[in-house]
Design a protein around this motif. Structure first.
Motif: not given
Length: 321
Positions: A48-49, A51-54, A57, A131-133
């Protein structure tokens, strides 16, 4: 008459053998690339780490884009080498996918360089789109640009009235679809514009990160790694630009070798399209320490046996070394 028949038979036999060799080279090559990409994407999906980093991604997006580009390229190669003909209406989507994903790569490289620039200059207050989101907004914009220009190119040319796009069978090659001078000029202008803008962006981010590195008293290692990452994107851009050397290399090779024109085209296709697309994401992925460690464990089928405490973890600093 008998000699003519024998010559025709020999030419047909030589062509069949040449086709078999080319297919046996391209298909395993693509399968190896696909295997590496699947392993990397599995790493992203199970950690998961990432997918939390731009940055990761964007890298996963580049993997998917280059896979689509190679897949469409190999399909077109097999159709042309097998002389399979079908209507233009079925050919255009394949060409559109291949062209769009080809143009996508330099835009992704520019975006990844800008992401490193933002991460170094704004480490605490990163702008919302980076940001990643929210990074998907930039990805959608890249796709929009990549699809818009090929669509314009395909619609601006003059169509041959003798060719029915719904029924007339043709070889699925760009020369059959983009044959008018205005389309050729438009394609050249767009390619030059894309790669010029991306080159300026990569150079700008490299210089800004280099200047920022000299000012920083702490975390200089991360800034230095970011600078090397941007430099790597410049090298990846050069690999992409090898595709534009095809007309030049064909003119150089034709007078000096006794190869058939289709053999020269295959050599250029394999050397300047397949290999750069194969190397570009893999060099970036294997140069990343965290991804390299995870890839090694996954490849050796040992990732489920190691303890959670020693599983691959996302490092706080930039893992490009």
């Amino acid at each position: 008459m008998q000699n003519l028949t024998e010559l025709t038979s020999n030419a047909t036999s030589h062509r069949s053998f040449s086709v078999i060799i080319k297919v046996c080279v391209v298909i395993p090559f693509f399968c190896v690339f696909l295997c590496c990409v699947v392993v990397m994407l599995r790493i992203f999906a199970t950690n998961r780490h990432f997918l939390d980093t731009s940055r990761y991604i964007l890298f996963a997006y580049m993997l998917n884009n280059d896979t689509l580009q190679l897949f469409s390229s190999v399909i077109l190669f097999l159709l042309v080498i097998g002389r399979v003909k079908f209507a233009i209406v079925y050919c255009v989507p394949l060409l559109l996918l291949s062209t769009s994903t080809f143009m996508n790569t330099p835009l992704i490289l520019a975006t990844m360089s800008l992401e490193r620039y933002v991460a170094i200059l704004y480490p605490l207050q990163r702008p919302a789109p980076w940001r990643s989101d929210r990074i998907w907004i930039i990805i959608l914009f890249i796709w929009f640009l990549s699809f818009s220009f090929p669509m314009i190119e395909y619609t601006m040319g003059e169509r041959n009235p003798a060719v029915d796009i719904l029924s007339t069978p043709v070889l699925c090659k760009p020369t059959y679809i983009n044959s008018s001078p205005i389309q050729i000029l438009f394609q050249a202008a767009v390619n030059i514009l894309f790669f010029a803008v991306v080159s300026v962006v990569i150079l700008f981010t490299y210089i800004k990160i280099m200047l920022q590195t000299r000012k920083m008293r702490q975390n200089k290692v991360s800034a230095s790694k970011a600078m090397h990452t941007v430099l790597l994107h410049g090298f990846q851009l050069l690999l992409c630009m090898l595709a534009f050397t095809l007309p030049i290399t064909e003119r150089i090779l034709v007078p000096h070798v006794s190869w058939q024109p289709e053999d020269i085209s295959f050599f250029n296709y394999f050397s300047f399209i397949l290999i750069p697309r194969f190397l570009s994401p893999l060099i970036y992925g294997f140069r990343d320490q965290t991804l390299r460690d995870c890839f090694g464990r996954t490849f050796l089928c040992c990732s489920n046996k190691v303890r959670p405490s020693v599983r691959c973890k996302l490092q706080n600093n930039l893992p490009v070394s």
